[in-house]
Design a protein around this motif. Structure first.
Motif, PDB file in Angstrom:
ATOM      1  N   TYR A 237      10.819  60.376 -28.634  1.00  0.00           N
ATOM      2  CA  TYR A 237      11.427  59.238 -28.338  1.00  0.00           C
ATOM      3  C   TYR A 237      11.631  58.230 -29.350  1.00  0.00           C
ATOM      4  CZ  TYR A 237      10.117  60.801 -23.653  1.00  0.00           C
ATOM      5  OH  TYR A 237       9.817  61.352 -22.373  1.00  0.00           O
ATOM      6  N   VAL A 238      12.336  57.179 -29.207  1.00  0.00           N
ATOM      7  CA  VAL A 238      12.489  56.012 -30.217  1.00  0.00           C
ATOM      8  C   VAL A 238      12.510  54.685 -29.541  1.00  0.00           C
ATOM      9  CG1 VAL A 238      14.762  56.006 -30.453  1.00  0.00           C
ATOM     10  CG2 VAL A 238      13.397  55.305 -32.411  1.00  0.00           C
ATOM     11  N   GLU A 239      11.662  53.719 -30.042  1.00  0.00           N
ATOM     12  CA  GLU A 239      11.700  52.599 -29.505  1.00  0.00           C
ATOM     13  C   GLU A 239      13.123  51.764 -29.819  1.00  0.00           C
ATOM     14  OE1 GLU A 239       8.038  50.451 -30.449  1.00  0.00           O
ATOM     15  OE2 GLU A 239       6.908  51.727 -28.979  1.00  0.00           O
ATOM     16  N   ILE A 240      13.548  50.951 -28.975  1.00  0.00           N
ATOM     17  CA  ILE A 240      14.937  50.334 -29.103  1.00  0.00           C
ATOM     18  C   ILE A 240      14.908  48.684 -28.929  1.00  0.00           C
ATOM     19  CG2 ILE A 240      17.218  50.198 -28.379  1.00  0.00           C
ATOM     20  CD1 ILE A 240      16.464  52.732 -29.603  1.00  0.00           C
ATOM     21  N   GLU A 241      15.436  47.895 -29.953  1.00  0.00           N
ATOM     22  CA  GLU A 241      15.679  46.560 -29.641  1.00  0.00           C
ATOM     23  C   GLU A 241      17.397  46.592 -29.493  1.00  0.00           C
ATOM     24  OE1 GLU A 241      15.996  42.690 -32.296  1.00  0.00           O
ATOM     25  OE2 GLU A 241      13.848  43.531 -32.190  1.00  0.00           O
ATOM     26  N   TRP A 242      17.691  46.090 -28.070  1.00  0.00           N
ATOM     27  CA  TRP A 242      19.005  46.120 -27.915  1.00  0.00           C
ATOM     28  C   TRP A 242      19.577  44.610 -28.275  1.00  0.00           C
ATOM     29  CZ3 TRP A 242      20.861  50.511 -26.386  1.00  0.00           C
ATOM     30  CH2 TRP A 242      19.897  51.361 -25.713  1.00  0.00           C
ATOM     31  N   ASP A 243      20.617  44.646 -28.869  1.00  0.00           N
ATOM     32  CA  ASP A 243      21.512  43.271 -28.997  1.00  0.00           C
ATOM     33  C   ASP A 243      22.659  43.093 -28.177  1.00  0.00           C
ATOM     34  OD1 ASP A 243      23.864  44.587 -30.006  1.00  0.00           O
ATOM     35  OD2 ASP A 243      22.791  45.104 -31.652  1.00  0.00           O
ATOM     36  N   ALA A 244      22.977  44.205 -27.334  1.00  0.00           N
ATOM     37  CA  ALA A 244      24.140  44.222 -26.179  1.00  0.00           C
ATOM     38  C   ALA A 244      23.802  45.291 -25.540  1.00  0.00           C
ATOM     39  CB  ALA A 244      25.555  44.438 -26.795  1.00  0.00           C
ATOM     40  N   LEU A 245      23.667  44.951 -23.928  1.00  0.00           N
ATOM     41  CA  LEU A 245      23.554  46.260 -22.943  1.00  0.00           C
ATOM     42  C   LEU A 245      24.383  45.677 -21.771  1.00  0.00           C
ATOM     43  CD1 LEU A 245      22.096  48.861 -22.578  1.00  0.00           C
ATOM     44  CD2 LEU A 245      20.335  47.430 -21.449  1.00  0.00           C
TER      45      LEU A 245
END
Length: 596
Positions: A237-245
């Motif tokens: 896994y990789v942790e994500i910081e979303w800027d759009a979803l």
């Protein structure tokens, strides 16, 4: 050459003659691999390098074009003189036993020049900005982007992501998902993703498919228990910081068709694995298309925060001129059969009632869950279900309006969705519905009854109609230009015949609320009632050709007086009678009686 890394490119040189394609390295070398059965390496210690994103060179590059070409000889000798691990020797002959060797950037530049001369395009997967030729002939590279970009995948058919609406709303409001099952981290197969790398996520499986989010990785790849909860099973896994979803049930993704047409026709937008590297040139186009596609956050927040008002049967009855018992019977029929046709003469409010039925069965007024089309003689399967449409580069398969709406309904299985087909008998129904003739049956819904469509890629690609999708059709019984409704389709729909409501007390009350006098109400009832009696007795006409009450429902700017009544007769009723009766004197006599 076992030191290859994810994201490296591999050129395919086959039969010792031709470079036919290029691929991207997906995973590090597997040193535990045993030779493939049926080959001379069977069972022997070997190594395996998994490749993805294979792109064919059309036309291919023949070895004579660079090994034997006089104009490249000096540069080729310089390349082989500074590299002793190439697939060709210092006399520009093929080296035996060289199965995987380095391809220096200087050599790739020569291949790119050859390919560009043939096609006027650069080699696929290659950023041409990498080539900067100095006077000395030495080729150097421009600085690489600080961070790479990767494509994450979400198979919506295998994992529902039920928290996506709340996650999308949170990202829109600046709040990142917290739960591991809410998008805070994502499963990847590519172990080369690093903190700060750009990520896009593509929705696959169920329609609508396409890019639904973007962000950046905030951690290196790590191992953790599998998201499916299987004991003793782990994933990366990789942790994500979303800027759009975005929530695809509210806002359309950047579709696969648009990605292929406007971003890159060569990149694999529907991979099986999650975490494919996005080449820099493709990334530039993707960023531009994604920015153009996305609505502003304020507009999106507004779209998902629309207040859906309650809608009761009492609300549905307003302006319908029918009784609560009659309405309840229609709703029960629609709920049971999931497919209903409202038939009747012109002017009985079939289309108006169809929307009221949808909202009444929902229990709320949610315009998002109602779609409407109108059939006509030119309407076809490709418009309704699926077909091929021309693009700038050829033909591309596109899903029709019913296919798209069914996929949206499938995303919210606990809520009712409604597809309204106006003038359903104006189209060639067997041609338009195709395989859906079976699927619209109430007991043929869901994945257990999924079937391949006409344009499916194979038997494994199937389609199903969800149980929460209802069809409502309207049918004008007075249109003599139409063919009879196909009996196969008629068996799959329930029918409700709507009658003119001129004598309904609710109709009279409605006209009074709009300042119609008692005399005008009596005049309409009497004159149109007498006309309908004549039409009903006519051998070539009958009850299905009567005049409905909606002809005499004044608009908000109309005053229901004598002048308004005469205008309705002259502009709407008389032309209809001229269609009904061949004899002009018969029509004139009937109109005179209406205006007397």
């Amino acid at each position: 050459m076992r030191e290859v890394k994810p994201g490296d490119l591999v050129f395919h040189f086959i039969d010792k003659t031709t470079i036919v394609g290029v691929s991207e390295v997906f995973k590090e070398c597997d040193d535990c691999f045993l030779g493939v059965p049926g080959t001379e390496w069977q069972g022997k210690p070997s190594y395996l390098i998994r490749l993805v994103n294979y792109t064919k060179l059309n036309p291919p590059i023949d070895r004579s074009e660079f090994l034997d070409a006089e104009n490249y000889r000096t540069e080729m000798l310089r390349i082989v003189g500074s590299n002793d691990s190439l697939f060709f020797t210092k006399d520009l002959k093929l080296r035996q036993g060289a199965y995987l060797t380095i391809a220096p950037l200087q050599l790739v530049k020569i291949w790119d020049e050859i390919y560009t001369q043939k096609t006027r395009k650069h080699l696929p997967l290659i950023d041409p900005n990498l080539f900067v030729a100095l006077p000395s002939g030495v080729v150097v590279t421009t600085p690489q982007p600080q961070n790479a970009a990767y494509l994450l995948t979400w198979n919506s058919e295998k994992w529902a992501w039920s928290d996506l609406p709340s996650a999308a709303k949170g990202v829109c409001e600046g709040v990142q998902p917290k739960s591991e099952n809410n998008g805070a981290r994502w499963s990847v197969s590519n172990h080369g993703i690093q903190p700060g790398d750009r990520v896009f996520i593509v929705r696959l499986g169920l329609e609508p498919k396409g890019i639904i989010g973007s962000g950046k990785a905030t951690s290196p790849v790590f191992e953790a228990p599998h998201f499916g909860g299987e004991p003793d099973k782990t994933g990366h896994y990789v942790e994500i910081e979303w800027d759009a979803l975005i929530d695809p049930s509210v806002e359309s993704p950047l579709s696969i068709a648009d990605l292929r047409q406007n971003v890159s026709p060569d990149y694999n937008w529907t991979p099986q694995a999650s975490g494919l590297r996005i080449p820099d040139d493709v990334r530039v186009e993707l960023e531009a298309s994604w920015a153009k596609h996305r609505k502003t956050r304020d507009a999106y927040a507004e779209s998902i925060d629309v207040k859906v008002e309650p809608f009761t049967t009492a609300d549905a009855l307003k302006g319908l001129f029918t009784t609560p018992d009659a309405l309840d019977a229609i709703l029960a029929r629609l709920k049971r059969k999931k497919a209903l046709i409202l038939q009747g003469p012109p002017g009985v409010g079939k289309t108006f009632i169809a929307r009221r039925l949808a909202f009444a069965l929902m229990g709320e007024r949610d315009e998002r869950r109602v779609a409407m089309v109108q059939f006509h003689p030119s309407y076809g399967y490709e418009d309704f279900v699926q077909g091929y449409r021309p693009t700038r580069t050829g033909l591309e398969r596109r899903d029709g309006v019913c296919h798209q709406f069914a996929c949206l309904a499938r995303n919210e299985p606990d809520r009712d969705w409604f597809f309204i087909i106006d003038e359903i008998n104006r189209g060639n129904l067997a041609k338009i519905f195709g395989e859906l003739l079976m699927l619209i049956e109430a007991d043929k819904r869901g994945p257990d009854h999924a079937i391949p469509l006409t344009y499916s890629d194979g038997p494994e690609e199937t389609f199903q109609l969800p149980a929460n999708l209802h069809f409502i059709g309207t049918m004008n019984t007075a249109d003599r230009s139409l063919a009879m409704v196909d009996y196969a389709l008629r068996r799959r729909f329930a029918f409700v015949t709507l009658e003119p409501a001129l004598d309904s007390p609710a109709f009279a009350d409605w006209l009074k609320e709009r300042n119609a006098s008692d005399d005008m109400i009596a005049l309409i009832r009497s004159r149109i009632g007498n006309l309908n009696a004549v039409i009903e007795k006519e051998r070539d006409l009958g009850p299905g050709f009567r005049i409905g009450h909606s002809f005499f429902c004044p608009g908000p700017d109309d005053i229901p007086d004598e002048a308004w009544y005469r205008e309705v007769i002259a502009g709407e009723i008389q032309p209809l009678l001229e269609e009904y009766f061949d004899a002009r004197d018969r029509v004139e006599k009937l109109v005179t009686e209406l205006l007397a």
